[in-house]
Design an enzyme around this catalytic site. Structure first.
Site, PDB file in Angstrom:
ATOM      1  N   HIS A   1      12.559  48.795  52.221  1.00  0.00           N
ATOM      2  CA  HIS A   1      11.586  48.731  51.123  1.00  0.00           C
ATOM      3  C   HIS A   1      11.733  47.395  50.403  1.00  0.00           C
ATOM      4  O   HIS A   1      12.668  47.188  49.642  1.00  0.00           O
ATOM      5  CB  HIS A   1      11.806  49.891  50.158  1.00  0.00           C
TER       6      HIS A   1
ATOM      7  N   TYR B   1      10.612  46.628  43.360  1.00  0.00           N
ATOM      8  CA  TYR B   1      11.990  47.123  43.447  1.00  0.00           C
ATOM      9  C   TYR B   1      12.937  45.967  43.794  1.00  0.00           C
ATOM     10  O   TYR B   1      12.552  44.803  43.770  1.00  0.00           O
ATOM     11  CB  TYR B   1      12.056  48.282  44.440  1.00  0.00           C
TER      12      TYR B   1
ATOM     13  N   HIS C   1       6.661  46.493  45.807  1.00  0.00           N
ATOM     14  CA  HIS C   1       6.370  47.301  44.616  1.00  0.00           C
ATOM     15  C   HIS C   1       7.325  47.104  43.452  1.00  0.00           C
ATOM     16  O   HIS C   1       7.550  48.010  42.654  1.00  0.00           O
ATOM     17  CB  HIS C   1       6.309  48.792  44.995  1.00  0.00           C
TER      18      HIS C   1
END
Length: 368
Positions: free
Chosen positions: A169, A174, A172
């Site tokens: 990931h 993070y 977004h």
């Protein structure tokens, strides 16, 4: 337009998919104390039985004390959590699907509305989640090195448990994305810099460690976004040349598939071309890409959190772009969250049986 081509097979390293439909990762927070339950396993199994070609799990956090801001988000470390994930992948395989966990570190976060907090302060490149919002510690180089190792360990565990791929990931807002962004990475050491290419170093090192742990033949996916939850119009890469300088080093480090997150897949990424984010990523790197963003529904994901409902929408524009070769795979979020059989219905042309999406679907694991 015909959706036939979306149901052609796709193979890359450890992935041998029966179609091009990917279940997008969607945070569910149904894993008390970070441990996936039997119901979580059944939830994913039902999507495999419903013919999703590839399932990407909800974000599951790596072994760092403050990698999560939610006590019900699953862990991808510790004996009990990994036992839970073993049940998940075994059930997905029994249902005829393939799957990868999305491995995650949230970085600097807002405190969760539940009041739950991690045992130590959040950590990030400079303590910032967004400009002027400091809610944690600046990572030392030792913290960074340990985090890179934790990403690699999670990937190795995924391979050992029998998963078919992993997704990193990097989107977004993070942790990895906080390193990408100039406003949240104010570092003056080797993990900072004035250019996106310089701030890419942390992500490149994560990818290299993962590739070291899983070997060359294991498929590795990485998710990216230009937009940030606090700024939907934000762009890390403002030109195709900047996009190339950002993504190509990550492909060179070992990323096989670029998962390009957009709010709406049909929106062009740059002027003078209708190519979307995934289309441009494929054009500049040559790597396989996944498109995502309001596929099959009338509204976008962030509207859903605000209580907006969505109705089934045409797949004609998606199909046009796919048939043109813009991207290789299509990630579907809310339709598969609401209906485990969405893929099978599309394949068999049962468009009249598609269901919409409402915010109530976020509050449960729908199994039928």
């Amino acid at each position: 337009m015909s959706t036939t081509n979306l149901f052609s097979p796709f193979s890359l390293k450890t992935l041998n998919l029966k179609n091009r439909i990917v279940m997008a990762p969607m945070t569910r927070s149904f894993s008390p104390n970070g441990i996936p339950t039997d119901k979580v396993a059944t939830y994913y199994q039902k999507r495999a039985e419903g013919e999703a070609g590839l399932i990407l799990s909800e974000g599951t956090v790596i072994d760092r004390p403050s990698s999560s801001n939610d006590g019900n988000v699953p862990h991808f470390y510790g004996d009990e959590a990994l036992k839970g994930w073993k049940k998940v992948i075994d059930k997905v395989h029994a249902g005829g699907g393939q799957m990868g966990p999305q491995i995650w570190h949230m970085g600097i976060m807002d405190n969760h509305h539940s009041g739950w907090v991690p045992p130590v302060p959040f950590e990030g490149p400079s303590g910032l989640n967004r400009p002027d919002f400091n809610n944690g510690n600046t990572m030392s180089e030792k913290d960074i090195e340990d985090t890179i190792i934790a990403f690699g360990k999670a990937a190795a565990d995924a391979k050992r448990l029998g998963f078919d791929t992993i997704e990193i990931h990097g989107a977004h807002g993070y942790l990895i994305d906080q390193f990408f962004r100039a406003e949240t990475n104010l570092r003056t050491d080797i993990y900072g810099g004035k250019t996106l290419k310089e701030r890419n170093r942390f992500a490149v090192e994560v990818v290299k460690e993962i590739r070291k742990q899983v070997g060359n033949d294991f498929a590795v996916i990485m998710r990216f976004s230009q937009f940030k939850p606090s700024d939907y119009n934000y762009k890390l890469a403002k030109t195709p040349q900047e996009l190339d300088a950002w993504l190509t080093p990550l492909v060179d480090a070992g990323v096989d598939i670029l998962h390009c997150s957009q709010r709406r897949f049909w929106e062009p990424e740059f002027e003078k071309s209708d190519l979307n984010f995934a289309g441009w990523a494929k054009k500049v790197t040559g790597a396989a890409t996944i498109t995502v963003g309001s596929v099959g529904l009338s509204g976008d994901f962030f509207g859903a959190f605000a209580g907006e409902s969505s109705e089934p929408a045409s797949l004609d524009e998606l199909t046009r772009r796919f048939d043109r070769g813009d991207f290789d795979l299509v990630a579907v979020g809310r339709p598969l969250l609401s209906d485990p059989n969405w893929t099978a219905k599309i394949k068999s042309g049962k468009m009249d049986q598609l269901v919409g999406f409402s915010k109530e679907a976020l509050a449960e694991l729908i199994l039928e």
